[in-house]
Design a protein around this motif. Structure first.
Motif, PDB file in Angstrom:
ATOM      1  N   MET A   8      24.343   8.435 -15.688  1.00 42.71           N
ATOM      2  CA  MET A   8      25.741   8.449 -16.125  1.00 42.71           C
ATOM      3  C   MET A   8      26.584   7.756 -15.067  1.00 42.71           C
ATOM      4  SD  MET A   8      26.651  12.486 -15.551  1.00 42.71           S
ATOM      5  CE  MET A   8      25.148  13.010 -16.332  1.00 42.71           C
ATOM      6  N   THR A   9      27.570   7.038 -15.470  1.00 48.15           N
ATOM      7  CA  THR A   9      28.345   6.229 -14.531  1.00 48.15           C
ATOM      8  C   THR A   9      29.364   7.041 -13.751  1.00 48.15           C
ATOM      9  OG1 THR A   9      29.917   5.709 -16.282  1.00 48.15           O
ATOM     10  CG2 THR A   9      28.073   4.196 -15.970  1.00 48.15           C
ATOM     11  N   ASP A  10      29.805   8.203 -14.300  1.00 45.89           N
ATOM     12  CA  ASP A  10      30.845   8.955 -13.618  1.00 45.89           C
ATOM     13  C   ASP A  10      30.283  10.129 -12.826  1.00 45.89           C
ATOM     14  OD1 ASP A  10      30.022  10.399 -15.787  1.00 45.89           O
ATOM     15  OD2 ASP A  10      32.022  11.093 -16.368  1.00 45.89           O
ATOM     16  N   LYS A  11      28.991  10.076 -12.472  1.00 45.58           N
ATOM     17  CA  LYS A  11      28.384  11.171 -11.721  1.00 45.58           C
ATOM     18  C   LYS A  11      29.011  11.250 -10.334  1.00 45.58           C
ATOM     19  CE  LYS A  11      24.020  11.838 -12.091  1.00 45.58           C
ATOM     20  NZ  LYS A  11      22.565  11.670 -11.984  1.00 45.58           N
ATOM     21  N   PRO A  12      29.517  12.427  -9.934  1.00 48.16           N
ATOM     22  CA  PRO A  12      30.149  12.545  -8.629  1.00 48.16           C
ATOM     23  C   PRO A  12      29.121  12.527  -7.503  1.00 48.16           C
ATOM     24  CG  PRO A  12      30.019  14.681  -9.669  1.00 48.16           C
ATOM     25  CD  PRO A  12      29.523  13.682 -10.677  1.00 48.16           C
ATOM     26  N   GLN A  13      29.565  12.244  -6.337  1.00 48.56           N
ATOM     27  CA  GLN A  13      28.701  12.271  -5.174  1.00 48.56           C
ATOM     28  C   GLN A  13      28.547  13.706  -4.688  1.00 48.56           C
ATOM     29  OE1 GLN A  13      27.064   9.540  -3.740  1.00 48.56           O
ATOM     30  NE2 GLN A  13      27.701   8.729  -5.718  1.00 48.56           N
ATOM     31  N   VAL A  14      27.336  14.067  -4.322  1.00 47.80           N
ATOM     32  CA  VAL A  14      27.073  15.388  -3.773  1.00 47.80           C
ATOM     33  C   VAL A  14      26.287  15.211  -2.493  1.00 47.80           C
ATOM     34  CG1 VAL A  14      27.102  16.533  -5.996  1.00 47.80           C
ATOM     35  CG2 VAL A  14      24.970  15.602  -5.164  1.00 47.80           C
ATOM     36  N   GLY A  15      25.866  16.337  -1.921  1.00 50.04           N
ATOM     37  CA  GLY A  15      25.041  16.268  -0.726  1.00 50.04           C
ATOM     38  C   GLY A  15      25.850  15.952   0.510  1.00 50.04           C
ATOM     39  N   SER A  16      25.494  14.879   1.221  1.00 50.37           N
ATOM     40  CA  SER A  16      26.089  14.602   2.521  1.00 50.37           C
ATOM     41  C   SER A  16      27.576  14.289   2.428  1.00 50.37           C
ATOM     42  CB  SER A  16      25.365  13.425   3.181  1.00 50.37           C
ATOM     43  OG  SER A  16      25.482  12.266   2.387  1.00 50.37           O
ATOM     44  N   THR A  17      28.040  13.856   1.239  1.00 50.25           N
ATOM     45  CA  THR A  17      29.462  13.522   1.112  1.00 50.25           C
ATOM     46  C   THR A  17      30.300  14.725   0.717  1.00 50.25           C
ATOM     47  OG1 THR A  17      29.235  12.931  -1.216  1.00 50.25           O
ATOM     48  CG2 THR A  17      28.847  11.196   0.400  1.00 50.25           C
ATOM     49  N   GLN A  18      29.666  15.857   0.382  1.00 52.53           N
ATOM     50  CA  GLN A  18      30.396  17.031  -0.039  1.00 52.53           C
ATOM     51  C   GLN A  18      30.657  17.929   1.162  1.00 52.53           C
ATOM     52  OE1 GLN A  18      28.649  18.880  -3.369  1.00 52.53           O
ATOM     53  NE2 GLN A  18      30.134  20.541  -3.530  1.00 52.53           N
ATOM     54  N   GLN A  19      31.771  18.665   1.117  1.00 53.35           N
ATOM     55  CA  GLN A  19      32.123  19.538   2.225  1.00 53.35           C
ATOM     56  C   GLN A  19      31.359  20.854   2.122  1.00 53.35           C
ATOM     57  OE1 GLN A  19      34.084  18.658   4.887  1.00 53.35           O
ATOM     58  NE2 GLN A  19      33.877  16.643   3.940  1.00 53.35           N
ATOM     59  N   ASN A  20      30.071  20.798   2.480  1.00 55.00           N
ATOM     60  CA  ASN A  20      29.264  22.009   2.480  1.00 55.00           C
ATOM     61  C   ASN A  20      29.646  22.897   3.659  1.00 55.00           C
ATOM     62  OD1 ASN A  20      27.742  21.302   0.242  1.00 55.00           O
ATOM     63  ND2 ASN A  20      26.206  20.222   1.457  1.00 55.00           N
ATOM     64  N   GLU A  21      29.539  24.204   3.457  1.00 54.55           N
ATOM     65  CA  GLU A  21      29.735  25.139   4.549  1.00 54.55           C
ATOM     66  C   GLU A  21      28.461  25.190   5.384  1.00 54.55           C
ATOM     67  OE1 GLU A  21      30.949  28.824   2.792  1.00 54.55           O
ATOM     68  OE2 GLU A  21      32.567  27.869   1.644  1.00 54.55           O
ATOM     69  N   PRO A  22      28.601  25.463   6.678  1.00 53.68           N
ATOM     70  CA  PRO A  22      27.405  25.469   7.539  1.00 53.68           C
ATOM     71  C   PRO A  22      26.444  26.599   7.190  1.00 53.68           C
ATOM     72  CG  PRO A  22      29.318  26.281   8.737  1.00 53.68           C
ATOM     73  CD  PRO A  22      29.833  25.765   7.429  1.00 53.68           C
ATOM     74  N   GLY A  23      25.150  26.327   7.338  1.00 54.32           N
ATOM     75  CA  GLY A  23      24.131  27.330   7.124  1.00 54.32           C
ATOM     76  C   GLY A  23      23.758  27.995   8.439  1.00 54.32           C
ATOM     77  N   PRO A  24      22.696  28.769   8.449  1.00 58.33           N
ATOM     78  CA  PRO A  24      21.823  29.076   7.308  1.00 58.33           C
ATOM     79  C   PRO A  24      22.529  29.975   6.285  1.00 58.33           C
ATOM     80  CG  PRO A  24      21.186  30.375   9.217  1.00 58.33           C
ATOM     81  CD  PRO A  24      22.243  29.436   9.690  1.00 58.33           C
ATOM     82  N   TYR A  25      21.964  30.002   5.072  1.00 59.99           N
ATOM     83  CA  TYR A  25      22.581  30.694   3.949  1.00 59.99           C
ATOM     84  C   TYR A  25      21.811  31.970   3.617  1.00 59.99           C
ATOM     85  CZ  TYR A  25      24.401  26.006   3.894  1.00 59.99           C
ATOM     86  OH  TYR A  25      24.969  24.819   4.292  1.00 59.99           O
ATOM     87  N   ASP A  26      22.447  32.850   2.895  1.00 56.35           N
ATOM     88  CA  ASP A  26      21.769  34.089   2.502  1.00 56.35           C
ATOM     89  C   ASP A  26      20.638  33.806   1.515  1.00 56.35           C
ATOM     90  OD1 ASP A  26      23.582  35.550   4.046  1.00 56.35           O
ATOM     91  OD2 ASP A  26      24.976  35.796   2.372  1.00 56.35           O
ATOM     92  N   ILE A  27      20.930  32.957   0.538  1.00 52.49           N
ATOM     93  CA  ILE A  27      19.951  32.604  -0.492  1.00 52.49           C
ATOM     94  C   ILE A  27      20.006  31.107  -0.704  1.00 52.49           C
ATOM     95  CG2 ILE A  27      19.306  32.842  -2.935  1.00 52.49           C
ATOM     96  CD1 ILE A  27      20.537  35.632  -2.907  1.00 52.49           C
ATOM     97  N   VAL A  28      18.835  30.485  -0.852  1.00 55.11           N
ATOM     98  CA  VAL A  28      18.765  29.075  -1.204  1.00 55.11           C
ATOM     99  C   VAL A  28      17.944  28.943  -2.485  1.00 55.11           C
ATOM    100  CG1 VAL A  28      17.964  26.785  -0.554  1.00 55.11           C
ATOM    101  CG2 VAL A  28      18.983  28.283   1.174  1.00 55.11           C
TER     102      VAL A  28
END
Length: 529
Positions: free
Chosen positions: A1-21
């Motif tokens: 799809m052409t309008d797929k947003p960017q995720v991953g390294s470009t997204q403002q993820n909160e720092p881990g480690p996480y409770d559940i992955v």
């Protein structure tokens, strides 16, 4: 799809480690049109990270080959008891709201459910019918469905006009429920079709005043004019247009019935003209109600457009008119199923059902009923599994799985009728958006993105299946491998975790002081989220 947003390294993820992955699942976020293999990190009750890269967490859940989606939001769930909540959890529901009928008193409802706890989120609108029964019959409301069923032994509230004083007191009761945090106004008009147009207008004006939706079972369920479903939808649309109230049409499939083409076109015209109406449907051609309801009185066969009384069933047994008359006289609160379409047997009926189920912008909502035991009493309390012989409409167990398996997966040799992203949109994002303007909590529901509530379902699209039938309804759906509510697993590897009850109340802010009342000043709100 052409309008797929960017995720991953470009997204403002909160720092881990996480409770559940959640590792390597097919992540679907209907708001951003995401549909790709990703990892999801959860911290506390929120989504903290979504990434193509590996994430570290205390607990890892393998989601490879499975769909990871926001939990389903059911706007129309009468089954507010604990065992009913578990049945819906196996159908992917993480938030179940009683909006069409509603309950009263609202504070009593929220207190009762909180004391018992729920695996999924819960909430209710304010029940106009309860307020009407109180004023017309002198019965003080109790915040449960059993009280409402018992009211069918009285008929003054169903087919009589309220005088000006009664309307004022009804509106006062409903407004009190809104001040106690009710999610809107439940207008179960089909159960009291004799109420006045001015009373309905007053309810719409009250909704506009408080900026909340109404959730309406329209006045008439009939394919014949006058007093048709088409006419009743027109009444609702006119009130929305004149008052500005957001008016939600419950179960469009049942309201329209065999007149779906005309009714769907009418709703579309209203929406295209900017009238604030929304709607929903469930993927069945049969409804459920009490045998004493007005819709089954008089020339009900002609109004429904069905051939004979066998279209109605009690505990899976087709009825005769003689048996219906007996029940209406001696047990009017008996729950029945009524087949107004036969989509499994008649292609033309399947097409009519598709018009409402696939209607653009319509939510999928179950109209799930409470469960009744063999002795006719409500199945409630700390009961699971569901007792043998427990009965309800099968949509109470399988609505969302049925929609996924029949419309989003497609049958043998058949293409899906709806994309997976759109299916998830109709089961999660659309219902959340219907509420979020008046209920801020819902802005965190229906999405799978950083900052959203960690209400998440993990299911196998190839095997997800509704198992409930009209004769054996107490069979929960299968295919939902993991279900998380507010970051807590309640189903893990297909097995319920009965000790977990992380469900939270969905509730508008409480108003503790009222404007215009001496000594109180401006209204003050207490946040409930």
């Amino acid at each position: 799809m052409t309008d797929k947003p960017q995720v991953g390294s470009t997204q403002q993820n909160e720092p881990g480690p996480y409770d559940i992955v959640l590792v390597g699942g097919r992540v679907v976020d209907p708001e951003r049109n995401v549909d790709e293999v990703l990892n999801v990190g959860i911290t506390g009750d929120r989504v903290a990270a979504i990434s193509r890269e590996p994430l570290e967490g205390t607990t890892a859940i393998d989601a490879e080959g499975l769909v990871v989606a926001p939990g389903f939001v059911d706007l129309h769930s009468h089954g507010q008891q604990l065992p009913a909540a578990w049945m819906q959890a196996f159908d992917g529901v993480t938030t179940a709201l009683e909006l069409e009928s509603g309950l009263l008193p609202i504070a009593e409802y929220y207190d009762n459910v909180a004391a018992e706890g729920r695996p999924i989120n819960y909430g209710a609108s304010v029940a106009w019918t309860y307020a009407r029964i109180a004023e017309k019959e002198g019965l003080e409301p109790e915040a449960d469905m059993v009280w409402f069923q018992g009211a069918f032994s009285h008929d003054g509230w169903q087919n009589s006009l309220a005088d000006d004083g009664e309307v004022e007191r009804i509106i006062t009761r409903v407004e009190q429920g809104l001040l106690e945090g009710g999610l809107g106004i439940g207008i179960n008009g089909g159960y009291a079709p004799g109420y006045g147009r001015k009373e309905y207008h007053a309810l719409a004006k009250l909704a506009a005043k408080h900026k909340v939706p109404t959730f309406t079972h329209v006045r008439y369920l009939s394919v014949r004019e006058p007093d048709s479903g088409f006419e009743a939808l027109g009444e609702l649309i006119s009130l929305a247009a004149t008052t500005g109230a957001h008016m939600h049409i419950c179960h469009l499939n049942a309201n329209a019935g065999r007149d779906a083409r005309a009714c769907v076109a009418l709703v579309a015209e209203a929406q295209d003209s900017g009238v604030p109406v929304t709607t929903e449907a469930y993927p069945y051609g049969a409804c459920s109600s009490t045998v004493g309801a007005e819709v089954f009185q008089g020339d009900w066969l002609a109004r429904w457009g069905v051939e004979d009384a066998s279209a109605m069933e009690v505990n899976g047994e087709p009825m005769t008119q003689e048996k219906i008359d007996e029940l209406q006289k001696n047990a009017p609160g008996t729950v029945v199923n009524m087949h107004f379409l036969h989509p499994d047997d008649k292609p033309e009926d399947a097409d009519l059902l598709d018009l409402t189920v696939l209607y653009p912008g319509a939510a999928i909502a179950s109209d799930a009923m409470p469960w009744v035991g063999k002795d006719g009493t409500l199945v409630e309390g700390d009961v699971w599994p569901m007792p043998e012989g427990a009965f309800a409409h099968p949509r109470s167990a399988g609505c969302f799985s049925r929609f996924l398996s029949r419309w989003a997966r497609g049958g043998p040799g058949q293409e899906p009728k709806v994309s997976l992203v759109e299916a998830i949109r109709k089961t999660s994002l659309i219902p959340a958006r219907i509420l979020e303007a008046s209920v801020p909590q819902m802005r965190g529901k229906g999405r799978l993105q950083v900052g959203a509530d960690a209400d998440i379902v993990v299911f196998d699209l190839a095997t997800v299946q509704d198992n409930a039938t009209f004769t054996e309804p107490a069979q929960h759906s299968t295919g939902f491998r993991h279900v998380l509510v507010n970051g807590t697993p309640i189903i893990r590897d297909g097995k319920e975790l009965l000790e977990q009850r992380p469900g939270k109340p969905i509730r508008r802010d409480l108003v503790t002081t009222l404007p215009g009342v001496p000594g109180t000043g401006a209204a003050e709100r207490v946040e409930t989220s």
